[in-house]
Design a protein around this motif. Structure first.
Motif, PDB file in Angstrom:
ATOM      1  N   CYS A 264       0.839  -1.204   0.000  1.00 27.95           N
ATOM      2  CA  CYS A 264       0.000   0.000   0.000  1.00 27.95           C
ATOM      3  C   CYS A 264       0.873   1.253   0.000  1.00 27.95           C
ATOM      4  O   CYS A 264       0.644   2.196  -0.773  1.00 27.95           O
ATOM      5  N   ALA A 265       1.862   1.252   0.875  1.00 26.96           N
ATOM      6  CA  ALA A 265       2.762   2.404   0.952  1.00 26.96           C
ATOM      7  C   ALA A 265       3.508   2.602  -0.359  1.00 26.96           C
ATOM      8  O   ALA A 265       3.673   3.737  -0.840  1.00 26.96           O
ATOM      9  N   ALA A 266       3.960   1.501  -0.975  1.00 28.31           N
ATOM     10  CA  ALA A 266       4.737   1.585  -2.226  1.00 28.31           C
ATOM     11  C   ALA A 266       3.891   2.119  -3.377  1.00 28.31           C
ATOM     12  O   ALA A 266       4.426   2.735  -4.311  1.00 28.31           O
ATOM     13  N   THR A 267       2.577   1.888  -3.316  1.00 26.33           N
ATOM     14  CA  THR A 267       1.701   2.338  -4.403  1.00 26.33           C
ATOM     15  C   THR A 267       0.928   3.603  -4.040  1.00 26.33           C
ATOM     16  O   THR A 267       0.038   4.028  -4.777  1.00 26.33           O
ATOM     17  N   GLY A 268       1.267   4.201  -2.890  1.00 25.18           N
ATOM     18  CA  GLY A 268       0.656   5.461  -2.497  1.00 25.18           C
ATOM     19  C   GLY A 268      -0.802   5.361  -2.098  1.00 25.18           C
ATOM     20  O   GLY A 268      -1.562   6.319  -2.272  1.00 25.18           O
ATOM     21  N   GLN A 269      -1.198   4.215  -1.534  1.00 19.84           N
ATOM     22  CA  GLN A 269      -2.594   4.027  -1.143  1.00 19.84           C
ATOM     23  C   GLN A 269      -2.701   3.839   0.365  1.00 19.84           C
ATOM     24  O   GLN A 269      -1.811   3.257   0.989  1.00 19.84           O
ATOM     25  N   GLU A 270      -3.805   4.331   0.928  1.00 13.28           N
ATOM     26  CA  GLU A 270      -4.010   4.226   2.373  1.00 13.28           C
ATOM     27  C   GLU A 270      -4.415   2.808   2.736  1.00 13.28           C
ATOM     28  O   GLU A 270      -5.273   2.198   2.094  1.00 13.28           O
ATOM     29  N   TRP A 271      -3.782   2.270   3.752  1.00 13.44           N
ATOM     30  CA  TRP A 271      -4.080   0.922   4.229  1.00 13.44           C
ATOM     31  C   TRP A 271      -5.456   0.893   4.875  1.00 13.44           C
ATOM     32  O   TRP A 271      -5.738   1.651   5.806  1.00 13.44           O
ATOM     33  N   THR A 272      -6.337   0.027   4.380  1.00 14.91           N
ATOM     34  CA  THR A 272      -7.669  -0.130   4.978  1.00 14.91           C
ATOM     35  C   THR A 272      -7.906  -1.567   5.425  1.00 14.91           C
ATOM     36  O   THR A 272      -9.044  -1.965   5.676  1.00 14.91           O
ATOM     37  N   GLY A 273      -6.836  -2.360   5.508  1.00 18.43           N
ATOM     38  CA  GLY A 273      -6.958  -3.735   5.948  1.00 18.43           C
ATOM     39  C   GLY A 273      -7.041  -4.704   4.781  1.00 18.43           C
ATOM     40  O   GLY A 273      -7.396  -4.337   3.662  1.00 18.43           O
ATOM     41  N   SER A 274      -6.701  -5.957   5.056  1.00 20.62           N
ATOM     42  CA  SER A 274      -6.792  -6.971   4.001  1.00 20.62           C
ATOM     43  C   SER A 274      -8.230  -7.144   3.533  1.00 20.62           C
ATOM     44  O   SER A 274      -8.486  -7.523   2.388  1.00 20.62           O
ATOM     45  N   HIS A 275      -9.174  -6.852   4.420  1.00 20.42           N
ATOM     46  CA  HIS A 275     -10.588  -6.977   4.074  1.00 20.42           C
ATOM     47  C   HIS A 275     -10.969  -6.019   2.950  1.00 20.42           C
ATOM     48  O   HIS A 275     -11.974  -6.227   2.261  1.00 20.42           O
ATOM     49  N   GLY A 276     -10.174  -4.955   2.764  1.00 19.28           N
ATOM     50  CA  GLY A 276     -10.461  -4.012   1.689  1.00 19.28           C
ATOM     51  C   GLY A 276     -10.483  -4.673   0.325  1.00 19.28           C
ATOM     52  O   GLY A 276     -11.230  -4.256  -0.573  1.00 19.28           O
ATOM     53  N   LEU A 277      -9.669  -5.718   0.148  1.00 18.52           N
ATOM     54  CA  LEU A 277      -9.659  -6.433  -1.130  1.00 18.52           C
ATOM     55  C   LEU A 277     -10.996  -7.134  -1.362  1.00 18.52           C
ATOM     56  O   LEU A 277     -11.450  -7.252  -2.508  1.00 18.52           O
ATOM     57  N   ARG A 278     -11.625  -7.610  -0.305  1.00 14.98           N
ATOM     58  CA  ARG A 278     -12.965  -8.206  -0.425  1.00 14.98           C
ATOM     59  C   ARG A 278     -13.993  -7.146  -0.824  1.00 14.98           C
ATOM     60  O   ARG A 278     -14.934  -7.432  -1.568  1.00 14.98           O
ATOM     61  N   HIS A 279     -13.804  -5.929  -0.342  1.00 15.25           N
ATOM     62  CA  HIS A 279     -14.688  -4.842  -0.748  1.00 15.25           C
ATOM     63  C   HIS A 279     -14.535  -4.565  -2.244  1.00 15.25           C
ATOM     64  O   HIS A 279     -15.538  -4.345  -2.937  1.00 15.25           O
ATOM     65  N   ASN A 280     -13.301  -4.567  -2.731  1.00 19.00           N
ATOM     66  CA  ASN A 280     -13.087  -4.396  -4.167  1.00 19.00           C
ATOM     67  C   ASN A 280     -13.769  -5.510  -4.956  1.00 19.00           C
ATOM     68  O   ASN A 280     -14.409  -5.264  -5.991  1.00 19.00           O
ATOM     69  N   TYR A 281     -13.617  -6.750  -4.470  1.00 13.21           N
ATOM     70  CA  TYR A 281     -14.243  -7.880  -5.146  1.00 13.21           C
ATOM     71  C   TYR A 281     -15.759  -7.681  -5.227  1.00 13.21           C
ATOM     72  O   TYR A 281     -16.362  -7.848  -6.297  1.00 13.21           O
ATOM     73  N   ALA A 282     -16.386  -7.333  -4.096  1.00 14.09           N
ATOM     74  CA  ALA A 282     -17.837  -7.184  -4.061  1.00 14.09           C
ATOM     75  C   ALA A 282     -18.306  -6.107  -5.035  1.00 14.09           C
ATOM     76  O   ALA A 282     -19.275  -6.298  -5.779  1.00 14.09           O
ATOM     77  N   GLN A 283     -17.621  -4.977  -5.042  1.00 17.80           N
ATOM     78  CA  GLN A 283     -18.018  -3.882  -5.922  1.00 17.80           C
ATOM     79  C   GLN A 283     -17.851  -4.255  -7.393  1.00 17.80           C
ATOM     80  O   GLN A 283     -18.737  -3.997  -8.222  1.00 17.80           O
TER      81      GLN A 283
END
Length: 320
Positions: A264-283
Motif C-alpha cells: 500500500c505504501a509503495a503504491t501510495g494508497q491508504e491501508w484499509t486492511g486486508s478486508h479491503g480487497l474483499r470490498h473491491n471484489y464485491a463492488q
C-alpha cells in the motif's frame, strides 16, 4: 463509541418489543446480581485486592468491577449490542445461552461491517467482562472466562486486519497494483484470491492445492465452519497447482498482512486492511453481474453467497 457506530451492526436487526424488554431486564439483573458495579471505589485498591487471587494484568483487569459511570454506560451499551445480535442472529433468548461460537461470529460480524480496529478490540474486551458477569450469576462446568477467551483469541488475526480508524470506504483505488507489489508468488496468489474471489485472509493464506478439482477449489472450514466452493479461471487454477501442488499455501497471516501494508505504501494508497480487497471484489462483481443483465437485488444476493454471508443486506457495507 458513538450510537451511530453501534447502529452499523444493528441497522438490519429489529427485536420485538418483548425481546427488547427481556434483554434490557436481563442486562440490568446480571449487572446487579454479579456485584460488578463498584462505582465510587478506588480502581487502584481493587487491583491490589485481586493481585493475590489472579495472575497477570489481563485476569486482574477482567475481574475488577466497574468503577465509573462512563464505563458502566459503555458496558451496558456493548452488552445490548451483543445481546441484540445473539437474540436476532443466533437464536438466543437469554444471555446465559450465549456460546463461544456466538462470540466468534459476533466479532466476525463487526469486522465484516467495517468497524475500526480499536472498536472491535473494545468489544472483545467487553466480551471478556461480560463472561465474568455471567459466570458470577450462572456457573457452568467450563467457565465462560475460559471458552469465550479462546474464541476471542481465535479472532485476533482477523481483528488485526481491520483498518486503524473508520473510513468512508475500504475498497482500494488500485488494488491490483497492491497485489502485484507483494514480494513473493505465494503472497501474490493469496492477494489475488482475496481480490478476484473474495476470500477472507484466513482462507486466502491457507488454500489447499489438494482441494482443487478441475477449476473448482474447495475452501474448507471457512467462517462459521462452512465449506466454500469457488470456480477459478484456468490461469489461476494452474497457479494454485504450480505454487501449492497438493499442499496448503500456509502463509503466516501476520507476514502477509505486513507485506500488504508495505505494498500500500509503495503504491501510495491508504491501508484499509486486508478486508479491503474483499470490498473491491464485491463492488467489481456487482458491477459485472448488473452489466450482464442481472437484477441489482439478485446480484447482491449472489455476491452475498459468494462472500459466505448468506444475507444480501450485508453487502451494502461492501458497496460504500
Amino acid at each position: 463509541m458513538s450510537q451511530q457506530t453501534d447502529n452499523r451492526l444493528l441497522d438490519d436487526i429489529e427485536l420485538s418489543n418483548r425481546q427488547e424488554h427481556k434483554l434490557s431486564y436481563q442486562i440490568g439483573k446480571a449487572i446487579s446480581d454479579s456485584g460488578i458495579n463498584q462505582i465510587g471505589e478506588s480502581r487502584h485498591d481493587l487491583k491490589s485486592q485481586f493481585a493475590g487471587e489472579f495472575r497477570g494484568s489481563h485476569d486482574i483487569n477482567a475481574n475488577i468491577g466497574i468503577t465509573s459511570y462512563a464505563s458502566m454506560d459503555k458496558l451496558q451499551s456493548q452488552m445490548h449490542v451483543l445481546g441484540t445480535y445473539c437474540f436476532a442472529r443466533e437464536g438466543c433468548n437469554d444471555l446465559r445461552q450465549i456460546k463461544p461460537e456466538h462470540i466468534e461470529n459476533f466479532l466476525h460480524a463487526l469486522v465484516d461491517c467495517g468497524y475500526a480496529r480499536n472498536t472491535v478490540q473494545s468489544y472483545a474486551a467487553a466480551c471478556n467482562k461480560i463472561a465474568v458477569i455471567l459466570d458470577r450469576v450462572n456457573q457452568i462446568d467450563t467457565p465462560r472466562t475460559e471458552t469465550w477467551s479462546k474464541a476471542i483469541a481465535d479472532c485476533k488475526d482477523e481483528i488485526s486486519s481491520c483498518q486503524a480508524k473508520d473510513t468512508n470506504t475500504r475498497a482500494y483505488a488500485d488494488p491490483q497494483a497492491i497485489v502485484d507489489n507483494l514480494p513473493t508468488d505465494r503472497m501474490q496468489l493469496a492477494g489475488d484470491m482475496q481480490l478476484h474471489y473474495g476470500l477472507r485472509i484466513a482462507d486466502a493464506t491457507k488454500i489447499d492445492g489438494s482441494k482443487l478439482d478441475g477449476l473448482t477449489l474447495t475452501v474448507s472450514s471457512s467462517k462459521g465452519g462452512q465449506d466454500l466452493r469457488i470456480t477459478l479461471s484456468p490461469e489461476d487454477a494452474q497457479r494454485v497447482r504450480d505454487i501449492c501442488g497438493d499442499n496448503k499455501l500456509d502463509l503466516r497471516q501476520s507476514d502477509y498482512r505486513s507485506a500488504l501494508q508495505d505494498a500500500c505504501a509503495a503504491t501510495g494508497q491508504e491501508w484499509t486492511g486486508s478486508h479491503g480487497l474483499r470490498h473491491n471484489y464485491a463492488q467489481d462483481r456487482i458491477h459485472t453481474l448488473v452489466g450482464q443483465g442481472v437484477d441489482y437485488c439478485a446480484a447482491k444476493g449472489i455476491v452475498s453467497e459468494e462472500l459466505g454471508h448468506h444475507r444480501s443486506e450485508i453487502i451494502e457495507v461492501y458497496l460504500r
